[in-house]
Design a protein around this motif. Sequence first.
Motif, PDB file in Angstrom:
ATOM      1  N   LEU A 193       0.829  -1.207   0.000  1.00 11.97           N
ATOM      2  CA  LEU A 193       0.000   0.000   0.000  1.00 11.97           C
ATOM      3  C   LEU A 193       0.862   1.254   0.000  1.00 11.97           C
ATOM      4  O   LEU A 193       0.566   2.230  -0.699  1.00 11.97           O
ATOM      5  CB  LEU A 193      -0.908   0.004   1.230  1.00 11.97           C
ATOM      6  CG  LEU A 193      -2.249  -0.683   1.029  1.00 11.97           C
ATOM      7  CD1 LEU A 193      -3.009  -0.693   2.327  1.00 11.97           C
ATOM      8  CD2 LEU A 193      -3.051   0.048  -0.044  1.00 11.97           C
ATOM      9  N   GLY A 220      -7.071   2.644   2.896  1.00  8.81           N
ATOM     10  CA  GLY A 220      -6.814   1.214   2.985  1.00  8.81           C
ATOM     11  C   GLY A 220      -5.863   0.894   4.109  1.00  8.81           C
ATOM     12  O   GLY A 220      -6.059  -0.050   4.881  1.00  8.81           O
ATOM     13  N   ALA A 239     -10.712  -2.440   0.857  1.00  6.54           N
ATOM     14  CA  ALA A 239      -9.983  -1.186   0.801  1.00  6.54           C
ATOM     15  C   ALA A 239      -8.710  -1.343  -0.012  1.00  6.54           C
ATOM     16  O   ALA A 239      -8.323  -0.464  -0.797  1.00  6.54           O
ATOM     17  CB  ALA A 239      -9.669  -0.715   2.215  1.00  6.54           C
ATOM     18  N   LEU A 240      -8.077  -2.474   0.188  1.00  9.12           N
ATOM     19  CA  LEU A 240      -6.831  -2.758  -0.531  1.00  9.12           C
ATOM     20  C   LEU A 240      -7.092  -2.815  -2.031  1.00  9.12           C
ATOM     21  O   LEU A 240      -6.360  -2.223  -2.840  1.00  9.12           O
ATOM     22  CB  LEU A 240      -6.289  -4.099  -0.029  1.00  9.12           C
ATOM     23  CG  LEU A 240      -4.810  -4.355  -0.075  1.00  9.12           C
ATOM     24  CD1 LEU A 240      -4.096  -3.357   0.807  1.00  9.12           C
ATOM     25  CD2 LEU A 240      -4.507  -5.766   0.424  1.00  9.12           C
ATOM     26  N   ALA A 252      -7.651   0.553  -3.565  1.00 12.71           N
ATOM     27  CA  ALA A 252      -6.415   1.320  -3.732  1.00 12.71           C
ATOM     28  C   ALA A 252      -5.625   0.810  -4.920  1.00 12.71           C
ATOM     29  O   ALA A 252      -5.136   1.590  -5.754  1.00 12.71           O
ATOM     30  CB  ALA A 252      -5.576   1.242  -2.460  1.00 12.71           C
ATOM     31  N   SER A 258     -14.849   2.767   9.901  1.00 18.09           N
ATOM     32  CA  SER A 258     -14.402   2.973   8.523  1.00 18.09           C
ATOM     33  C   SER A 258     -15.364   3.873   7.770  1.00 18.09           C
ATOM     34  O   SER A 258     -16.518   4.034   8.154  1.00 18.09           O
ATOM     35  CB  SER A 258     -14.310   1.633   7.795  1.00 18.09           C
ATOM     36  OG  SER A 258     -13.450   0.785   8.496  1.00 18.09           O
ATOM     37  N   ILE A 263     -16.442   2.312   1.883  1.00 20.69           N
ATOM     38  CA  ILE A 263     -15.781   1.007   1.903  1.00 20.69           C
ATOM     39  C   ILE A 263     -16.690  -0.037   2.533  1.00 20.69           C
ATOM     40  O   ILE A 263     -16.773  -1.173   2.071  1.00 20.69           O
ATOM     41  CB  ILE A 263     -14.440   1.107   2.660  1.00 20.69           C
ATOM     42  CG1 ILE A 263     -13.515   2.018   1.882  1.00 20.69           C
ATOM     43  CG2 ILE A 263     -13.830  -0.255   2.867  1.00 20.69           C
ATOM     44  CD1 ILE A 263     -12.167   2.160   2.450  1.00 20.69           C
TER      45      ILE A 263
END
Lengths: 483, 553, 98
Positions: free
Chosen positions: B310, B327, B385-386, B389, B455, B459
Motif C-alpha cells: 500500500l 486502505g 480497501a486494498l 487502492a 471505517s 468502503i
Amino acid sequence: MNGGDIGAVILAVLPLAAAIGAFVRPGAGPTLTLGTGLLTLGAALAVARQALETGSWRQELGGWGAPLGIGWRLDGLSACMLLLTALVVGAAAVYRAAEKPEKPPSEADRYFWPLWLFLWGGLNALFLAADLFNLYVTLEFVSLAAVGLIALAGGPALAAAWRYFLATLLGSSIYLLGVALLYGQYGVLDLEQMAGVLSSGPTTVLAAALATLGLLLKGAVFPLHFWLPAAHGRAPATVSAVLSGVVVAGAFYLMVRLWFGPFAVLLDGGPALVLGGLGAAAILWGGTQALLQRRLKMLIAYSTVSQLGYGMLVFPLVGSGVLAERAWRGALLLVLAHGLAKAALFLAAGCIVRARGHDRIGRLGGPQNGPAWAWLAFALASASLIGLPPTGGFAGKWWLLQSALAAQAWIWVAVILSGTVLTAAYLFRALAGPLTPAVPPVAVSRPPTALAMIALALALGAWALGLLSAPFGRLLAYPLGGA
Amino acid sequence: MIDASIGATLPASAATALLGGALAAPWLALALLGVPITRSWAMRLMPWAALPALLAALLVPSGAVLSGSGPPTEVGFGMDPVARAFLLPAALLWGLAGWFADRWIAGAERRALFAGFWLAAMAGNLGLILAQDLLAFYTCFALMTFAAYGLVIHEGTDRALRAGRLYLAMMVVGETCLFTAVALAAVSAVGPRLEFAGMAGTPLAMALFAAGFGMKLGVLGLHGWLPVAHPVAPVPASAVLGGAMIKAGLLGWWRVASPESAELTAWGLPLVGLGLAAAFYGIFMGLPERDPKTVLAWSSISQMGLATLLAGVAVLEPRAGPVAWTGLAVLVLHHGLAKGALFLGVGVMATAGGSSRRLAWVILWWPALALAGAPGTSGALAKTALDLAVAQTVHGSWIGPALSLGAVATTLLMARFLYLAWTIQPDPRPEGERGIWEAWGVLIVLLLGVPWFWSVERIVAQAFSLDAIAAALWPPALGLLLAGVAWRLWPRLPRRPGWPARVPGTRPRGRAFPALPLALSRLEQRLHRWPVVGRTVMIVTLLLVAALWRANA
Amino acid sequence: MTPYLVLAAVLFVLGLHGLFVCRHPLRKILALNVLTTAVFLLLVTVARLAEPLDPVPHAMVLTGIVVTVSTTAVALALAARLAAFGRGTGGKRRTDGS
C-alpha cells in the motif's frame, strides 16, 4: 569583584585548605569534604552564571599581572568543566562517605581525604589557569593526587598506579619541554598573549607537537592509552569514577584550549586530521577492546578510551568550518555527558561488586535484589553513552553528526556511527549480565541503597544535560567566538 | 476515517488535557512503580494506563496540539487523522493486552520489571503516534524499541536471551539509520522544528528512513528478528509487539514519505514488489513452523507485506494516495485487533482446560478467518480497501488477482495455526484464568464491531456488495479446502515439517572467527609493553611533526 | 649556547630511552629525573639567551625543581610498596608493571 570572581577564588583555595585540614585532623575528612563540595558547587554555579552573562573574563590574582603574577581566565567552557568537576567529585565523595568500609580502616585510609581534596583543588585550578606553566603545575598536581589515590587501594592496584605514574609524568615532562621551547621562541606564557604572537616555524612546530604529545599521553588517546584500563579498572569505584569522568577530560580540555587558542593558526589541514584520526582509532579500538572484556570495570575503563575519541573529532570537524559551531558544542557536550555517565557507571559497578563480591560479567546472573537500583543506574547511564534521546550523549552526538554530515565528511560519519553501534554492543553485553542464568554459588549481600541512588543521580544528571542542552549549548558557544 | 465528526463539542482545554493525559499516563504509572510503597498498586495500572489514550482517540479533535521548546529543537505532540488511525488500535490493544498481562504475569517473578518495561514501551508507542515532529517521534521510537527488549527477554531462558540479542543487534542498526536520517533532516531544517515531510528529495535520507522503519516493520530482508523475538516473549507482549509496535515503522514511513509529493515515484514499484514478495514469503516460511506463535509472527511479516504494498501504491501514483491511506488505516486497525486476538488466543488455549478450551478454539476461528479476509469479517473490509487502492494504479490488473491468491495462502497458514493451537498442551491455572478470558473476549467483540463503525461508509458499502462478498468468499473457501485435503493426505506432515527452517539467532553457541578476539587481545597486550610504548610514542611524535610541518612550514 | 641546547636534547632522548627500556623501577625513576633535568637545562639556556637576562625561566625552573622533588618522593614511595607487594606474592608479579 563579581560573583564569578569570588566563586573562582573559592574553587581554587577551599579544597586545598580543606585538604590541609583533613590531613591534620583525619577524623574530620568526610565532613570537610562534603562542606567543600557544597560550597564548590555553589561557586561553580556562580561562575557559570557569570559566564552566561559576560562571556569570558580574566582575573589577575592580587593585581599581579603576567608574567610573574598568576592570572585566571574564565569562560563558558571552564565553567562547564568546573561544574562537571563539582558534580562528579562531590557525588563520588558522598558515595565514599556513605560506604561502610568492608575491612577495618588501615593506615592508608588516613590519606584518602587529603589526597581527594588535593585532586579536587588541582582540577579546579587546571580549569581556571590561563598560562602554560601554571597549567603544567596543575597537571602535575592532579597526576600526583590521582596516583596516590589509586595506590591507596594497595595490592594489584599498585602496579597499575606505577604505570599510570610513569605515563602521566612522562606526559607532563614532554608537555613542559614544549612549553619551554615556546617560551624560548616568544617569551610569553599566557595563552592569550601567545595567541597574538604565535606564527609557524620549525621551533613552533616542534613545540606544538611536543605539548600535544604530552597531553595525548595524559588523555590516554589511542595508541597511548596503555596505562588507562588497568589504572581505572583496578582503582576503587569512587576513584575510578573521578579519574574516568573528569581527570582524563582535563587533558582533553587543555588540548582544546591550546588548539583553539594559540595553536589555532597551525590547526588547518594535517594536524586536525591526525588528531581526529587518533580519536577515530580510539573510538574503534577502545570499543572493540571493551567488547572483549570479561570484567565489568575493565569494560567501563575501555569504554573511556573509546568515548574520549569522540571529543578528539572536534579538531577536524571544527577545522572543516561547516557547521563548526555545532561540532564544537557537540563534542564538548559529549565530553560533559560522558563525565557524568561514566562516573555513574563506575559507581554502579562499585555497588554491584560490593553486592556480588566480583565483577565477572558472565557470573552476574541470578537474583538481583541487592543491586537492582545499581543496574537501573547502569542502564540509564548506558543510554546516555550510546546516545539515545533525550540524554546529553544524544544531544552531543546529534550536533557532532550534523556537522560531519553537512561537511560530507563520510569517514567521520562512519566513525561516529560505528562507534555508536560498538558502544551499544558492549554496554548491552554488560547489561545482559544480570539476565544470564545464575552460576552457583551466588553470594548476594545488600549494599546500602543510598550508594546506588548516588549513581542513579549522576545518570539522571547525564539525562538532564540533554534536556538542558539549549542553555549548555549557549554556555559552550563563547570560546569559539573569541578564538 | 470518521475524523471530521470527532470532538466538535469538546472544549479546547479539555482536548489538550486529554492529549496530555494520554501521553503522561504511562509515565505516571511508571513513576508509581518506582516507589516501593505504591509498587504493588502500580502494577495493576498496566491496563488503565492506556485508557486516556483511548479516550483521546475517540474524543480529541484533529488539530489539538501540545508543544514545548524541548532540546535541542522544538518538539510537539498533537492529534491528526493519521495519528488517530494508529492511536485507536494501539490504545485498545495496549489496554486489553495489559489487562491480560495483569493476570498472565500474576505470580511470576520479576513482575515489577515486566510492568516497568511494559509501561515504558507503551509510553514510547503512544508518544510516537502523537508526535508531530521528527525529534519527538525518534525519541519515542527509541524508547519503545529498547523497552521492548525487556519484554522479549522476560522469560530469561537461553532461547529468549539469544532472541533478545538478535532483536537488539537489528534494532541498534535500525536506530543508527534513523538517527543519521534525523540528523540529516536537522542539517537542512529551516524552522525551529524538524518537520516530517521535507526529506523526500534527499535519497540518502529516505533510504536511511526506509531501512530504519523497514527493520521495525519487518519488511522482507529486514524481518529476521520478527519470527525469533515474537514467540519467546510472554503472550501479551507478543500481542502488542505484533499488533501495535511493528506498526510504528509503518507510521514513520507514512509520515516521512508524504505521499502528496511526486518525488518518490521511483520507489513505488520496488515497494509494491517487495510487499507482494513478503506477503507470500511469510506464508511459505510460516507453514512448516511448529510453534503457533512463530506462525503468527510469519503471518505478521506477510500482512506487513500488504502494508508495504500500500505504501508503494501511495507513492506510485499521487492520485492513489488518499485511497491508499484509507486502505492502510483499515488494515492497521484490522490487523492490530486480529493479530492481538490471535496471540492472546494462544495464551487462552495454553491455560484453559476441558470444555472452555474447546470453546476458546472455536472462537479463535473468528480472528483467523478475519486475517484470511472471509466475508463479514474485518479482513473483508481491509481487502476491499486494498483492492480499491490497487485499482487506482495501472498495475491493478495483476496485483488484484495476486492479492486474492495471497488470501488463499493466508487461509492455509491460518488453518495450520488453528491446528497447532489445538495441539498446545494446556497447563490450566485456575487462579488467573478469569481475567485472561475477559480480556480476550472483549478484544474479540471489538474485532467484530469496531472496524465497521470506524471505517468510511463507502468502503463498508462496497464490502457488503454482492460482488465483493463473492470475491471475498472464494479465497478462504479454497484455502480451507486445500487445508482439508492436505490434512487428509498428509496427516503426519504437521507434526514433522518437511524442511526445517533454520532460524537466525538460534544456532548453537560458537564464534565465526574464534581466533580474532584472541588476536585483538594479544595485540592490545603488546601495546601495553614499555618498549612498544616507546615506539608508539615515537610514531605519534613523527606523525604530529610531519603533519604540522607539511601544513605550516 | 648551541652546546647546551644539544646537551639538553641528548639528555632528553637519553631519559626517554631509559624510561622505555630499563626494567628496574629505580632506573625508571632516574630516567624520568634526567628527562626533567633536560627540560630545566633548556629553560636556563633560554634565560641566558634573552637580552636582557630573563628571570622568568628561573622562576619556572625553581618551581619545576620543587615539583620534581615531590614527584620523585612519590615515585620512591610507590616503588618501595611495589617491591614489598612483589615479595609478598612470592615474586610472581613483575614489579615493572609491564
